[in-house]
Scaffold this motif. Structure first.
Motif, PDB file in Angstrom:
ATOM      1  N   GLU A  97      16.750  11.091  14.454  1.00  0.00           N
ATOM      2  CA  GLU A  97      16.786  10.397  15.745  1.00  0.00           C
ATOM      3  C   GLU A  97      16.444   8.917  15.614  1.00  0.00           C
ATOM      4  OE1 GLU A  97      14.629  10.572  20.169  1.00  0.00           O
ATOM      5  OE2 GLU A  97      14.299  12.189  18.704  1.00  0.00           O
ATOM      6  N   ASN A  98      15.480   8.616  14.747  1.00  0.00           N
ATOM      7  CA  ASN A  98      14.968   7.243  14.672  1.00  0.00           C
ATOM      8  C   ASN A  98      15.593   6.386  13.573  1.00  0.00           C
ATOM      9  OD1 ASN A  98      12.841   7.329  16.786  1.00  0.00           O
ATOM     10  ND2 ASN A  98      11.984   8.937  15.487  1.00  0.00           N
ATOM     11  N   TYR A  99      16.126   7.036  12.514  1.00  0.00           N
ATOM     12  CA  TYR A  99      16.695   6.272  11.394  1.00  0.00           C
ATOM     13  C   TYR A  99      18.054   6.854  10.983  1.00  0.00           C
ATOM     14  CZ  TYR A  99      11.773   4.876  11.135  1.00  0.00           C
ATOM     15  OH  TYR A  99      10.521   4.424  11.430  1.00  0.00           O
ATOM     16  N   PRO A 100      18.978   6.992  11.910  1.00  0.00           N
ATOM     17  CA  PRO A 100      20.249   7.653  11.592  1.00  0.00           C
ATOM     18  C   PRO A 100      21.141   6.895  10.618  1.00  0.00           C
ATOM     19  CG  PRO A 100      20.363   6.631  13.760  1.00  0.00           C
ATOM     20  CD  PRO A 100      18.936   6.512  13.306  1.00  0.00           C
ATOM     21  N   ASP A 101      20.888   5.600  10.430  1.00  0.00           N
ATOM     22  CA  ASP A 101      21.726   4.803   9.535  1.00  0.00           C
ATOM     23  C   ASP A 101      21.146   4.679   8.130  1.00  0.00           C
ATOM     24  OD1 ASP A 101      23.603   4.283  11.574  1.00  0.00           O
ATOM     25  OD2 ASP A 101      22.353   2.649  12.346  1.00  0.00           O
TER      26      ASP A 101
END
Length: 295
Positions: A97-101
Motif C-alpha cells: 500500500e505504501n511503497y508499490p513502486d
C-alpha cells in the motif's frame, strides 16, 4: 574498484542468486560497491540466507530497520518462510500500500501475498514494475498457478522483446512450456540441460528442472536417478524434496518420510499446503459414507 567493475560485481551477485548459488552470493565482497548498490546487494545476500534456511539470522539482521522498505520486505519474506504467516501478510500488505513502486517490495511482498492466496493483490502490485525481470517471472508463476497458460505465455513473449537472453526469461519460458506440453516438454528439458552444463549454475536448480521435464516426458527412471543423486548431495534442498515426493507418488512409493523432512525445512511449502487441502477434502468426502448406527 572502479565504478564499472563495481556495477559488474552487483550483476554477478544478481546472476549468482538466480542460478541458485546462494552460498556464493553470501561470499561476495560488497565493500567496494557504490552506496546506491549496497542495499540491493545486501537484500540479495539476505534472500540467499533465507533460501539456505538461515531465517533466524536474517530476522536478527534486519531488526530495527523496518523503516527501509526493502529490508521490511525481506523481513516479511523471512516471517513467511518460518511460518509466521499473519505477521508476514500484515507487513506485505502495508508495504504494498505504501511503497508499490519499490522493486524489492513488488517481488517480496508479491511472493508473500501469492503464498497466502491473495493472487489478485499480488498481480496488482507486480504489474506496477518497470522492467523488473523478477516481477515478470513471478507474474508468470502466478498465471500458471491460476491455470492461465495463455496469460503466462503473453507475459513471456512481451518480456522477450526487451530481455531476449535473460536467464529468468528463459526459465519462465520453460515453465510455460512444461504447462503447455507436447514438444514443449523436450524444449524445456534442453534449457535445463544447458543450465546444468554451465559451471556457474547450481546443480540443484538444474536437476530439479531436468527431472520435472523427465516426469512430463514419462521418463520416471531417469527422473528418479537424477533426484536421488541430487538429494544425496543436497539433502536440505526443499524443491528437490518436493519433486521427489511427487515422483514417489507417481511410482507408487511411500513419501511420508520426505514429507516430514520438507515440513521441517519449509513448513509453508506449497506442496504441503496442497496435500493438507486434499487430505481435508478426502476426509469430508469419506465422512458422507461413514456407516451410521441407529440406537
Amino acid at each position: 574498484m572502479d565504478p564499472f567493475s563495481a556495477e559488474g560485481e552487483l550483476i554477478n551477485i544478481h546472476n549468482a542468486f538466480h542460478q541458485g548459488q546462494y552460498q556464493a552470493v553470501n561470499e561476495f565482497d560488497t565493500s567496494a560497491l557504490s552506496p546506491e548498490n549496497q542495499l540491493p546487494a545486501r537484500v540479495l545476500q539476505l534472500r540467499a540466507k533465507i533460501a539456505l534456511g538461515q531465517t533466524d539470522e536474517v530476522l536478527a539482521d534486519v531488526e530495527g530497520e523496518e523503516e527501509t522498505p526493502d529490508l521490511a520486505a525481506v523481513k516479511a519474506l523471512a516471517q513467511q518462510t518460518t511460518g509466521d504467516a499473519e505477521s508476514a501478510l500484515q507487513m506485505a500488505q502495508d508495504l504494498a500500500e505504501n511503497y508499490p513502486d519499490n522493486a524489492t517490495v513488488q517481488v517480496l511482498s508479491g511472493t508473500v501475498l501469492q503464498a497466502q492466496g491473495h493472487s489478485e493483490d499480488a498481480l496488482a502490485l507486480l504489474t506496477k514494475h518497470q522492467g523488473n525481470l523478477e516481477a515478470v517471472a513471478l507474474i508468470v508463476q502466478i498465471h500458471l498457478q491460476q491455470n492461465r497458460s495463455d496469460l503466462a505465455l503473453k507475459e513471456v513473449q512481451a518480456a522477450k522483446r526487451w530481455a531476449q537472453d535473460s536467464l529468468l526469461v528463459n526459465l519462465a519460458e520453460s515453465w510455460v512450456g512444461m504447462r503447455v506440453g507436447g514438444e514443449k516438454y523436450q524444449a524445456a528439458f534442453y534449457v535445463y540441460e544447458e543450465l546444468a552444463s554451465a559451471p556457474s549454475t547450481s546443480a540443484a536448480l538444474s536437476i530439479v528442472g531436468q527431472a520435472v521435464a523427465e516426469l512430463h516426458l514419462g521418463r520416471l527412471p531417469e527422473a528418479e536417478a537424477a533426484l536421488t543423486a541430487a538429494l544425496q548431495q543436497y539433502p536440505d534442498e526443499a524443491e528437490l524434496i518436493a519433486n521427489t515426493v511427487v515422483l514417489n507418488v507417481l511410482a507408487g512409493k511411500p513419501s511420508e518420510e520426505l514429507e516430514q523432512r520438507l515440513e521441517q525445512i519449509n513448513p509453508t511449502h506449497p506442496l504441503l499446503s496442497d496435500l493438507q487441502a486434499k487430505s481435508e477434502l478426502f476426509d469430508t468426502a469419506a465422512a458422507k459414507y461413514a456407516p451410521r448406527v441407529s440406537a
